[in-house]
Design an enzyme around this catalytic site. Structure first.
Site, PDB file in Angstrom:
ATOM      1  N   ASP A   1      -1.741  10.698  -5.149  1.00 52.80           N
ATOM      2  CA  ASP A   1      -2.369  11.746  -5.957  1.00 52.80           C
ATOM      3  C   ASP A   1      -3.206  12.689  -5.132  1.00 52.80           C
ATOM      4  OD1 ASP A   1      -4.509   9.875  -5.336  1.00 52.80           O
ATOM      5  OD2 ASP A   1      -5.694  10.921  -6.845  1.00 52.80           O
TER       6      ASP A   1
ATOM      7  N   PHE B   1      -1.199  16.536   3.895  1.00 50.62           N
ATOM      8  CA  PHE B   1      -1.552  15.813   2.680  1.00 50.62           C
ATOM      9  C   PHE B   1      -0.349  15.779   1.746  1.00 50.62           C
ATOM     10  CE2 PHE B   1      -3.738  14.669  -1.230  1.00 50.62           C
ATOM     11  CZ  PHE B   1      -4.543  13.641  -0.746  1.00 50.62           C
ATOM     12  N   VAL B   2       0.079  14.570   1.385  1.00 55.66           N
ATOM     13  CA  VAL B   2       1.280  14.419   0.561  1.00 55.66           C
ATOM     14  C   VAL B   2       0.933  13.828  -0.802  1.00 55.66           C
ATOM     15  CG1 VAL B   2       2.839  14.247   2.532  1.00 55.66           C
ATOM     16  CG2 VAL B   2       1.793  12.166   1.620  1.00 55.66           C
TER      17      VAL B   2
ATOM     18  N   ASP C   1      -3.636   5.852   6.542  1.00 55.27           N
ATOM     19  CA  ASP C   1      -4.147   7.083   7.123  1.00 55.27           C
ATOM     20  C   ASP C   1      -5.092   6.697   8.270  1.00 55.27           C
ATOM     21  OD1 ASP C   1      -4.357  10.028   6.793  1.00 55.27           O
ATOM     22  OD2 ASP C   1      -6.420   9.598   6.243  1.00 55.27           O
TER      23      ASP C   1
ATOM     24  N   GLU D   1       0.841  -1.208   0.000  1.00 57.35           N
ATOM     25  CA  GLU D   1       0.000   0.000   0.000  1.00 57.35           C
ATOM     26  C   GLU D   1       0.870   1.250   0.000  1.00 57.35           C
ATOM     27  OE1 GLU D   1      -2.475   1.571  -0.712  1.00 57.35           O
ATOM     28  OE2 GLU D   1      -4.045   1.447   0.798  1.00 57.35           O
TER      29      GLU D   1
HETATM   30  P1  IMP Z   1      -7.186   4.981   4.965  1.00 60.06           P
HETATM   31  O1  IMP Z   1      -8.232   3.962   4.658  1.00 60.06           O
HETATM   32  O2  IMP Z   1      -7.757   6.205   5.625  1.00 60.06           O
HETATM   33  O3  IMP Z   1      -6.016   4.424   5.723  1.00 60.06           O
HETATM   34  O4  IMP Z   1      -6.720   5.573   3.591  1.00 60.06           O
HETATM   35  C1  IMP Z   1      -5.701   5.093   2.855  1.00 60.06           C
HETATM   36  C2  IMP Z   1      -5.780   5.698   1.458  1.00 60.06           C
HETATM   37  O5  IMP Z   1      -6.088   7.103   1.511  1.00 60.06           O
HETATM   38  C3  IMP Z   1      -4.472   5.616   0.756  1.00 60.06           C
HETATM   39  O6  IMP Z   1      -4.378   4.444  -0.011  1.00 60.06           O
HETATM   40  C4  IMP Z   1      -4.464   6.865  -0.115  1.00 60.06           C
HETATM   41  O7  IMP Z   1      -5.056   6.591  -1.352  1.00 60.06           O
HETATM   42  C5  IMP Z   1      -5.321   7.845   0.595  1.00 60.06           C
HETATM   43  N1  IMP Z   1      -4.521   8.872   1.311  1.00 60.06           N
HETATM   44  C6  IMP Z   1      -4.420   9.044   2.647  1.00 60.06           C
HETATM   45  N2  IMP Z   1      -3.608  10.066   2.969  1.00 60.06           N
HETATM   46  C7  IMP Z   1      -3.165  10.560   1.785  1.00 60.06           C
HETATM   47  C8  IMP Z   1      -2.251  11.628   1.450  1.00 60.06           C
HETATM   48  O8  IMP Z   1      -1.666  12.344   2.278  1.00 60.06           O
HETATM   49  N3  IMP Z   1      -2.046  11.825   0.122  1.00 60.06           N
HETATM   50  C9  IMP Z   1      -2.646  11.061  -0.849  1.00 60.06           C
HETATM   51  N4  IMP Z   1      -3.485  10.065  -0.570  1.00 60.06           N
HETATM   52  C10 IMP Z   1      -3.745   9.808   0.732  1.00 60.06           C
HETATM   53 MG    MG Z   2      -4.869   4.978  -2.465  1.00 63.23          MG
END
Ligand code: IMP
Ligand code: MG
Length: 182
Positions: free
Chosen positions: A160, A153-154, A102, A98
């Site tokens: 992306d 946010f990166v 987040d 992955e």
């Molecule tokens: P989670 O389910 O909240 O852990 O989200 C994970 C997904 O959110 C990642 O696979 C990314 O696609 C997206 N994501 C989370 N933070 C960022 C960020 O800072 N930049 C870009 N995409 C992010």
């Molecule tokens: Mg993603």
């Protein structure tokens, strides 16, 4: 693209060095186990191809696509499978690859789903981890991670914002006005 980046967080060189270390470590751990390496599209694609080229053991490749944030920068907590695996993972060791963790919702959901399909073991390899953003009640073991990043946010190296910046070779912090104005 460069004009939208507030600052570089991880240079191309830093990323390449760390990814090669991770590949070597995973290859050592999975020697003789023929793992299925699952790429979570699209964000992990750059990490995945570099990581796998740094692994000198036999592996199987497969791909999944799950719902993303779309045009917002916050997770909905809902996970939708847009593309499923093509090969069976029953009785196979699985490594989920992955881009970033987040809230942790995506990987919690995927890990459960793949376990229910009869995987022998499941581990997570993520390039980036934002532990400060983990949702309440989510406990996720990130077996392999490249870098811990702050709550910003990166973009770049696969990551992306609204489908842009994925092809930057480095990882940078997006200027807040880029998403505030859209
Ligand atoms: P989670 O389910 O909240 O852990 O989200 C994970 C997904 O959110 C990642 O696979 C990314 O696609 C997206 N994501 C989370 N933070 C960022 C960020 O800072 N930049 C870009 N995409 C992010
Ligand atoms: Mg993603």
């Amino acid at each position: 693209m460069q004009n939208d980046i507030a600052r570089v967080l991880l240079s191309e060189e830093q990323i390449q060095t760390r990814v090669r270390e991770m590949g070597a470590q995973i290859a050592r751990d999975y020697e003789g186990r023929d793992p299925v390496m699952v790429c979570i599209l699209k964000g992990a694609v750059m990490f995945y191809t570099d990581l796998l080229r740094a692994m000198s053991i036999p592996v199987a490749l497969d791909f999944m696509a799950v719902s993303s944030y779309g045009k917002t920068t916050k997770s909905s907590g809902e996970v939708e499978i847009r593309k499923d695996l093509a090969i069976s993972i029953e009785n196979r060791h699985v490594v989920i690859v992955e881009d970033i963790i987040d809230s942790g919702f995506t990987l919690t959901y995927l890990t459960r789903m793949l376990r229910a399909r009869g995987a022998l073991s499941i581990r997570i390899a993520t390039l980036l981890d934002k532990p400060a953003r983990r949702a309440p009640g989510i406990t996720l073991k990130t077996d392999y991670f490249g870098f811990i990043v702050p709550d910003e946010f990166v973009v770049g190296y696969g990551l992306d914002y609204a489908e842009r910046y994925r092809n930057l070779p480095y990882i940078g912090v997006l200027k807040p006005e880029v998403y505030e104005n859209s």
